[in-house]
Design a protein around this motif. Structure first.
Motif, short mmCIF file in Angstrom:
data_model
loop_
_atom_site.label_atom_id
_atom_site.label_comp_id
_atom_site.label_asym_id
_atom_site.label_seq_id
_atom_site.Cartn_x
_atom_site.Cartn_y
_atom_site.Cartn_z
N ASP A 104 0.82 -1.20 0.00
CA ASP A 104 0.00 0.00 0.00
C ASP A 104 0.86 1.26 0.00
OD1 ASP A 104 -2.10 -1.83 2.12
OD2 ASP A 104 -2.60 -1.26 0.07
N LEU A 105 1.92 1.24 0.79
CA LEU A 105 2.78 2.41 0.88
C LEU A 105 3.48 2.69 -0.45
CD1 LEU A 105 4.38 1.85 4.41
CD2 LEU A 105 2.69 3.56 3.76
N SER A 106 3.68 1.67 -1.25
CA SER A 106 4.34 1.89 -2.54
C SER A 106 3.50 2.74 -3.47
CB SER A 106 4.66 0.54 -3.19
OG SER A 106 3.45 -0.12 -3.57
N LEU A 107 2.20 2.79 -3.25
CA LEU A 107 1.33 3.60 -4.11
C LEU A 107 1.44 5.08 -3.80
CD1 LEU A 107 -1.93 1.44 -4.26
CD2 LEU A 107 -0.09 1.60 -5.94
N HIS A 108 2.01 5.44 -2.66
CA HIS A 108 2.13 6.85 -2.31
C HIS A 108 2.92 7.63 -3.37
CE1 HIS A 108 1.19 6.51 2.27
NE2 HIS A 108 0.33 5.87 1.51
N SER A 109 3.90 6.97 -3.99
CA SER A 109 4.72 7.65 -4.99
C SER A 109 3.94 7.90 -6.27
CB SER A 109 5.98 6.84 -5.29
OG SER A 109 5.63 5.56 -5.82
N VAL A 114 -1.87 12.32 -0.78
CA VAL A 114 -2.27 11.18 0.04
C VAL A 114 -2.87 11.72 1.34
CG1 VAL A 114 -1.53 9.10 1.25
CG2 VAL A 114 -0.44 9.74 -0.91
N ILE A 115 -4.12 11.37 1.57
CA ILE A 115 -4.82 11.79 2.79
C ILE A 115 -5.35 10.54 3.48
CG2 ILE A 115 -6.72 13.15 3.75
CD1 ILE A 115 -6.59 14.90 1.26
N ARG A 116 -5.07 10.42 4.74
CA ARG A 116 -5.53 9.25 5.50
C ARG A 116 -6.55 9.69 6.54
NH1 ARG A 116 -1.98 4.59 8.65
NH2 ARG A 116 -3.75 3.42 9.45
N LEU A 117 -7.67 8.95 6.59
CA LEU A 117 -8.73 9.21 7.56
C LEU A 117 -8.68 8.14 8.63
CD1 LEU A 117 -11.70 9.93 5.11
CD2 LEU A 117 -9.91 11.49 5.86
N GLU A 118 -8.95 8.55 9.87
CA GLU A 118 -8.94 7.61 10.98
C GLU A 118 -10.17 7.84 11.84
OE1 GLU A 118 -5.41 7.98 13.25
OE2 GLU A 118 -4.06 7.38 11.62
N GLN A 119 -10.62 6.77 12.47
CA GLN A 119 -11.70 6.86 13.45
C GLN A 119 -11.22 6.17 14.72
OE1 GLN A 119 -15.23 4.33 13.14
NE2 GLN A 119 -16.50 6.15 13.36
N ASN A 120 -11.17 6.92 15.81
CA ASN A 120 -10.66 6.39 17.07
C ASN A 120 -11.76 6.39 18.12
OD1 ASN A 120 -8.01 6.23 15.99
ND2 ASN A 120 -7.67 8.40 16.45
N PHE A 134 -0.59 13.23 4.24
CA PHE A 134 0.76 12.67 4.13
C PHE A 134 1.57 13.39 3.07
CE2 PHE A 134 -1.01 9.33 6.60
CZ PHE A 134 0.01 8.59 7.11
N LYS A 135 0.90 13.79 1.99
CA LYS A 135 1.62 14.30 0.83
C LYS A 135 0.67 15.14 -0.01
CE LYS A 135 3.44 12.30 -3.49
NZ LYS A 135 3.71 11.01 -4.17
N MET A 136 1.19 16.23 -0.58
CA MET A 136 0.42 17.04 -1.51
C MET A 136 1.41 17.79 -2.39
SD MET A 136 -2.74 17.47 -2.30
CE MET A 136 -3.47 16.78 -0.82
N ARG A 137 1.61 17.28 -3.60
CA ARG A 137 2.62 17.85 -4.48
C ARG A 137 2.24 19.25 -4.93
NH1 ARG A 137 3.49 12.61 -8.42
NH2 ARG A 137 4.88 11.42 -7.05
N GLY A 138 3.24 20.11 -4.98
CA GLY A 138 3.05 21.42 -5.59
C GLY A 138 2.42 22.47 -4.71
N ARG A 139 2.12 22.15 -3.46
CA ARG A 139 1.53 23.17 -2.59
C ARG A 139 1.84 22.84 -1.13
NH1 ARG A 139 -3.44 24.47 -3.86
NH2 ARG A 139 -3.30 23.59 -5.96
N ALA A 140 1.88 23.90 -0.34
CA ALA A 140 2.13 23.72 1.09
C ALA A 140 0.84 23.26 1.77
CB ALA A 140 2.60 25.03 1.71
N PHE A 141 1.00 22.50 2.85
CA PHE A 141 -0.17 22.05 3.60
C PHE A 141 0.17 22.01 5.08
CE2 PHE A 141 2.19 18.28 2.28
CZ PHE A 141 2.29 17.56 3.46
N TYR A 145 -2.33 15.99 12.61
CA TYR A 145 -3.69 15.48 12.60
C TYR A 145 -4.69 16.63 12.72
CZ TYR A 145 -1.90 10.74 13.12
OH TYR A 145 -1.26 9.54 12.92
N HIS A 146 -5.79 16.50 11.99
CA HIS A 146 -6.85 17.49 11.99
C HIS A 146 -8.17 16.77 12.28
CE1 HIS A 146 -3.92 20.12 9.97
NE2 HIS A 146 -3.67 19.07 9.21
N ASP A 147 -8.90 17.25 13.27
CA ASP A 147 -10.19 16.66 13.59
C ASP A 147 -11.20 16.99 12.49
OD1 ASP A 147 -9.41 15.58 16.09
OD2 ASP A 147 -9.56 17.57 16.99
N PHE A 148 -12.13 16.07 12.26
CA PHE A 148 -13.23 16.37 11.35
C PHE A 148 -14.46 15.62 11.81
CE2 PHE A 148 -11.73 12.43 9.51
CZ PHE A 148 -12.84 11.83 8.93
N ASP A 149 -15.61 16.06 11.30
CA ASP A 149 -16.88 15.48 11.71
C ASP A 149 -17.76 15.29 10.49
OD1 ASP A 149 -18.81 14.43 13.34
OD2 ASP A 149 -19.53 16.35 14.09
#
Length: 426
Positions: A104-109, A114-120, A134-141, A145-149
């Motif tokens: 799975d990690l090999s697909l990051h390239s 690459v955005i990963r969502l988690e539910q804890n 995880f990654k966003m080419r060509g722009r700063a981010f 971790y950022h909470d979302f609902d």
């Protein structure tokens, strides 16, 4: 609450799943044939619909059909080039069936982002959702971790608060006065906007009431205020304020008082920060009250993370020219006091409240331990909370053991007289 107008939904069902006996074959492996047919169906649908956006839900099907990491990667790469030739922006969804293995990690390239969502699930309360870029080419981010609902109307993301992204702007220097001359004299003439004040003491000593006095005075000056309460309901808050002669209901009706009752078991720290930012930036709040930090700590159970987040919140409010009050209840009513978390180094000013005994009565003492932005009195004054409001007396001589938590008064200074039988605590 969304409409699907303008969205083509294509259910990807390979022909071999039709259970037609004539389509059964045994010459080659089924996966070899199914993968090619599945990809061909995707390409044909893209050619037909000519979309600008594609959601591919999900990659786990391609992974199972490929039956090998090399073939899987090459197939995804082929899809990427095909979509790029058709000027499509594509979202590949993956349910992490293999739990983030090396395949799975090999697909990051291959992906631009690459955005990963988690539910804890926490020990008590609602589950917490968060995402990480995880990654966003060509722009700063914004990393981390950022909470979302997920709620009616859509997905709401609460970006992690970074104080340095909100630089300090020039502003007029002014003081916030409480409306009580003795209290203003104790803090050196008034608290400064763009600073934080920690009000600390045992439960019932009057911390919330002292902060309410400053809040009410600011509302009377035409300012706006945000009160985040972990401990009181709106009804109790208004009843307590009215009993002190500090009725704030009219200010809430005007929209200048924003009262938010918070359940720490249901609210994520990111959403709490979003409430603060919205009140300051959109509604112009010049005073922010967090009552109390004990409740905030329950929303952020790991102390080291709470201190880091509070540092960002306090720094952000200071840079916005907001006067913030942080209320912290110490454990115990009398005797040795302990704080659940040490946050005194973050505050620009620290007010200390204590109970003491004199003339057969339980009384309250108020002092200022710290003020970074100017001089302040080092004296101890008596605080009385009664139905007529908040009263602060002259400085008292003859205290012993104030910092031990059991102050004793044996001086000759005049004590405040009882106002009436209906005096109240916070």
């Amino acid at each position: 609450g969304w409409s699907l107008d303008g969205i083509d939904l294509f259910e990807l069902v390979p022909p071999e799943l039709s259970l037609d006996p004539e389509r059964e074959q045994s010459i080659v492996y089924a996966s070899d044939l199914e993968l090619g047919e599945t990809v061909s169906m995707v390409m044909e649908e893209v050619e037909r619909a000519a979309p600008a956006r594609i959601v591919f839900d999900r990659l786990s099907e391609i992974r199972l059909l490929a039956q090998g990491s090399l073939r899987y990667r090459r197939q995804v790469l082929a899809l990427k080039h095909f979509f790029a030739q058709h000027n499509c922006t594509v979202l590949f969804l993956d349910d992490l069936t293999d739990r983030m293995t090396g395949d799975d990690l090999s697909l990051h390239s291959l992906a631009h982002g690459v955005i990963r969502l988690e539910q804890n699930a926490v020990e008590y309360g609602a589950e917490r959702r968060r995402l990480r870029v995880f990654k966003m080419r060509g722009r700063a981010f914004v990393g981390g971790y950022h909470d979302f609902d997920i709620r009616t109307g859509g997905v709401v993301v609460f970006p992690r608060l970074v104080a340095s992204a909100h630089p300090e702007e020039p502003r007029e220097e002014r003081d916030a006065r409480s409306g009580i001359a003795e209290l203003d004299a104790l803090v050196g003439g008034g608290l400064d906007y763009g600073t934080s004040t920690l009000v600390i003491g045992p439960s019932g000593a009057g911390k919330s009431t002292v902060v309410l006095q400053y809040t009410h005075a600011a509302l009377q000056r035409g300012e706006s205020a945000l009160v985040i309460s972990f401990d009181e309901t709106r009804r109790v808050f208004h009843r307590r304020a009215a009993g002190l002669g500090l009725d704030v209901s009219e200010f809430e009706e005007q929209g200048r008082l924003i009262f938010r009752q918070v359940d720490p078991a249901e609210l994520s720290p990111g959403e709490l920060n979003a409430i603060v930012r919205e009140s300051v930036e959109a509604r112009g709040a010049s005073i922010v009250v967090i009552d109390s930090l004990s409740g905030y700590q329950h929303a952020m159970p790991h102390e080291q993370f709470m201190l880091l987040q509070m540092h960002e919140v306090v720094t952000y409010l200071n840079q916005q020219g907001v006067l913030s009050f942080l209320v912290l209840a110490q454990t115990g009513m009398v005797g040795t006091m302990q704080s659940p978390v040490d946050i005194t180094y973050l505050a620009d000013s620290v007010m200390l409240l204590r109970f003491f005994e004199a003339e057969g009565e339980l009384r309250r003492a108020l002092s200022v331990l710290k003020r970074r932005t100017g001089p302040h009195e080092t004296t101890i004054r008596e605080l009385r909370i009664a139905a007529g409001g908040v009263h602060v007396g002259p400085k008292l001589d003859g205290f012993r053991g104030v910092l031990t938590g059991t102050p004793t008064f044996d001086g000759k200074g005049a004590l405040l007289q009882s106002q009436d039988a209906g005096r109240r605590g916070n």
